[in-house]
Motif scaffolding. Structure first.
Motif, PDB file in Angstrom:
ATOM      1  N   LEU A 116       0.823  -1.201   0.000  1.00 59.91           N
ATOM      2  CA  LEU A 116       0.000   0.000   0.000  1.00 59.91           C
ATOM      3  C   LEU A 116       0.867   1.264   0.000  1.00 59.91           C
ATOM      4  CD1 LEU A 116      -2.921   0.832  -0.055  1.00 59.91           C
ATOM      5  CD2 LEU A 116      -2.938   0.796   2.438  1.00 59.91           C
ATOM      6  N   ASP A 117       1.998   1.216   0.719  1.00 58.87           N
ATOM      7  CA  ASP A 117       2.937   2.346   0.707  1.00 58.87           C
ATOM      8  C   ASP A 117       3.489   2.560  -0.696  1.00 58.87           C
ATOM      9  OD1 ASP A 117       2.612   2.669   3.458  1.00 58.87           O
ATOM     10  OD2 ASP A 117       4.340   1.403   3.924  1.00 58.87           O
ATOM     11  N   ASP A 118       3.846   1.469  -1.367  1.00 58.34           N
ATOM     12  CA  ASP A 118       4.372   1.567  -2.732  1.00 58.34           C
ATOM     13  C   ASP A 118       3.312   2.109  -3.690  1.00 58.34           C
ATOM     14  OD1 ASP A 118       6.852   0.624  -1.963  1.00 58.34           O
ATOM     15  OD2 ASP A 118       6.382  -1.455  -2.471  1.00 58.34           O
ATOM     16  N   LEU A 119       2.077   1.683  -3.518  1.00 59.06           N
ATOM     17  CA  LEU A 119       0.990   2.159  -4.361  1.00 59.06           C
ATOM     18  C   LEU A 119       0.767   3.661  -4.159  1.00 59.06           C
ATOM     19  CD1 LEU A 119      -1.298   1.443  -6.354  1.00 59.06           C
ATOM     20  CD2 LEU A 119      -2.740   1.023  -4.368  1.00 59.06           C
ATOM     21  N   ALA A 120       0.786   4.108  -2.909  1.00 58.10           N
ATOM     22  CA  ALA A 120       0.599   5.529  -2.618  1.00 58.10           C
ATOM     23  C   ALA A 120       1.750   6.350  -3.193  1.00 58.10           C
ATOM     24  CB  ALA A 120       0.485   5.751  -1.112  1.00 58.10           C
ATOM     25  N   ARG A 121       2.966   5.835  -3.082  1.00 64.37           N
ATOM     26  CA  ARG A 121       4.116   6.558  -3.623  1.00 64.37           C
ATOM     27  C   ARG A 121       4.045   6.629  -5.151  1.00 64.37           C
ATOM     28  NH1 ARG A 121       9.153   8.499  -2.773  1.00 64.37           N
ATOM     29  NH2 ARG A 121      10.778   7.905  -4.211  1.00 64.37           N
ATOM     30  N   THR A 122       3.649   5.545  -5.797  1.00 64.84           N
ATOM     31  CA  THR A 122       3.512   5.540  -7.252  1.00 64.84           C
ATOM     32  C   THR A 122       2.453   6.543  -7.690  1.00 64.84           C
ATOM     33  OG1 THR A 122       4.196   3.238  -7.392  1.00 64.84           O
ATOM     34  CG2 THR A 122       2.972   4.107  -9.257  1.00 64.84           C
ATOM     35  N   ARG A 123       1.350   6.551  -6.987  1.00 66.70           N
ATOM     36  CA  ARG A 123       0.272   7.493  -7.327  1.00 66.70           C
ATOM     37  C   ARG A 123       0.726   8.937  -7.143  1.00 66.70           C
ATOM     38  NH1 ARG A 123      -5.840   6.793  -5.251  1.00 66.70           N
ATOM     39  NH2 ARG A 123      -6.752   7.889  -6.998  1.00 66.70           N
ATOM     40  N   GLN A 124       1.437   9.194  -6.060  1.00 69.64           N
ATOM     41  CA  GLN A 124       1.948  10.536  -5.798  1.00 69.64           C
ATOM     42  C   GLN A 124       2.953  10.944  -6.885  1.00 69.64           C
ATOM     43  OE1 GLN A 124       4.263  10.842  -2.208  1.00 69.64           O
ATOM     44  NE2 GLN A 124       3.716  12.991  -1.932  1.00 69.64           N
ATOM     45  N   HIS A 125       3.816  10.005  -7.283  1.00 67.02           N
ATOM     46  CA  HIS A 125       4.806  10.304  -8.316  1.00 67.02           C
ATOM     47  C   HIS A 125       4.134  10.568  -9.660  1.00 67.02           C
ATOM     48  CE1 HIS A 125       8.039   9.506 -11.261  1.00 67.02           C
ATOM     49  NE2 HIS A 125       8.753  10.188 -10.375  1.00 67.02           N
ATOM     50  N   LYS A 126       3.151   9.753 -10.017  1.00 68.51           N
ATOM     51  CA  LYS A 126       2.458   9.963 -11.292  1.00 68.51           C
ATOM     52  C   LYS A 126       1.763  11.320 -11.315  1.00 68.51           C
ATOM     53  CE  LYS A 126       1.471   5.532 -13.398  1.00 68.51           C
ATOM     54  NZ  LYS A 126       0.419   4.612 -13.858  1.00 68.51           N
ATOM     55  N   THR A 127       1.151  11.691 -10.217  1.00 68.80           N
ATOM     56  CA  THR A 127       0.483  12.990 -10.143  1.00 68.80           C
ATOM     57  C   THR A 127       1.491  14.123 -10.323  1.00 68.80           C
ATOM     58  OG1 THR A 127      -1.194  12.081  -8.671  1.00 68.80           O
ATOM     59  CG2 THR A 127      -0.972  14.472  -8.702  1.00 68.80           C
ATOM     60  N   ALA A 128       2.617  14.031  -9.634  1.00 71.55           N
ATOM     61  CA  ALA A 128       3.661  15.051  -9.771  1.00 71.55           C
ATOM     62  C   ALA A 128       4.234  15.047 -11.179  1.00 71.55           C
ATOM     63  CB  ALA A 128       4.764  14.806  -8.743  1.00 71.55           C
ATOM     64  N   PHE A 129       4.372  13.869 -11.774  1.00 72.16           N
ATOM     65  CA  PHE A 129       4.917  13.755 -13.127  1.00 72.16           C
ATOM     66  C   PHE A 129       3.960  14.358 -14.156  1.00 72.16           C
ATOM     67  CE2 PHE A 129       6.615  10.568 -16.501  1.00 72.16           C
ATOM     68  CZ  PHE A 129       7.442  11.537 -17.027  1.00 72.16           C
ATOM     69  N   ILE A 130       2.656  14.140 -13.989  1.00 73.16           N
ATOM     70  CA  ILE A 130       1.680  14.732 -14.907  1.00 73.16           C
ATOM     71  C   ILE A 130       1.767  16.256 -14.844  1.00 73.16           C
ATOM     72  CG2 ILE A 130      -0.802  15.109 -15.295  1.00 73.16           C
ATOM     73  CD1 ILE A 130      -1.173  12.124 -14.480  1.00 73.16           C
ATOM     74  N   THR A 131       1.834  16.794 -13.639  1.00 77.78           N
ATOM     75  CA  THR A 131       1.949  18.249 -13.472  1.00 77.78           C
ATOM     76  C   THR A 131       3.221  18.765 -14.118  1.00 77.78           C
ATOM     77  OG1 THR A 131       0.719  18.122 -11.403  1.00 77.78           O
ATOM     78  CG2 THR A 131       2.013  20.106 -11.774  1.00 77.78           C
TER      79      THR A 131
END
Length: 138
Positions: A42-57
């Motif tokens: 779950l930690d890895d999933l949250a980090r991936t989601r956070q990274h993708k969001t930052a990457f899209i921006t």
């Protein structure tokens, strides 16, 4: 790969000698700090989601796609081809290039090379910005 084995910092001061030494190890030797607690999926999933969001921006702000949907498509196309450390690979650049410039195959070769180099620069800047954004929240 080198890892720092100290789990907690002796000081919470971000400019302490300990923090500077850890940053030096991380940047110069490619090391990573060990997490203080075991990470879960779950930690890895949250980090991936956070990274993708930052990457899209970051992709939206640096690569100038035609719209937000295009930025999301670009990140989704690039993400599977990122290197193990989250760095850009040639396959990632090709995936981004196909989204950013779908009709590039009709351009003269010199223009394609020039624009692909520019796309590589903006993609690397976007990745660096996204990595910094995620690292600041860890």
């Amino acid at each position: 790969m080198t890892t720092s084995t100290i789990h907690t910092a002796p000081s919470d001061d971000p400019d302490s000698v300990f923090e500077r030494a850890c940053r030096l190890i991380e940047t110069e030797l490619g090391g990573h700090r060990l997490p203080s607690e075991p990470r879960t999926w779950l930690d890895d999933l949250a980090r991936t989601r956070q990274h993708k969001t930052a990457f899209i921006t970051a992709f939206w702000n640096t690569c100038f796609p035609s719209g937000l949907v295009e930025a999301c498509r670009g990140v989704e196309a690039v993400y599977p081809y990122l290197g193990r450390d989250g760095l850009c690979t040639d396959a990632a650049l090709t995936a981004a290039w196909k989204v950013l410039e779908p009709d590039a195959h009709t351009w003269p070769e010199r223009l394609q090379t020039e624009r692909r180099r520019a796309a590589d620069d903006c993609l690397n800047r976007a990745l660096a910005e996204a990595n910094r954004a995620v690292a600041d929240h860890v």
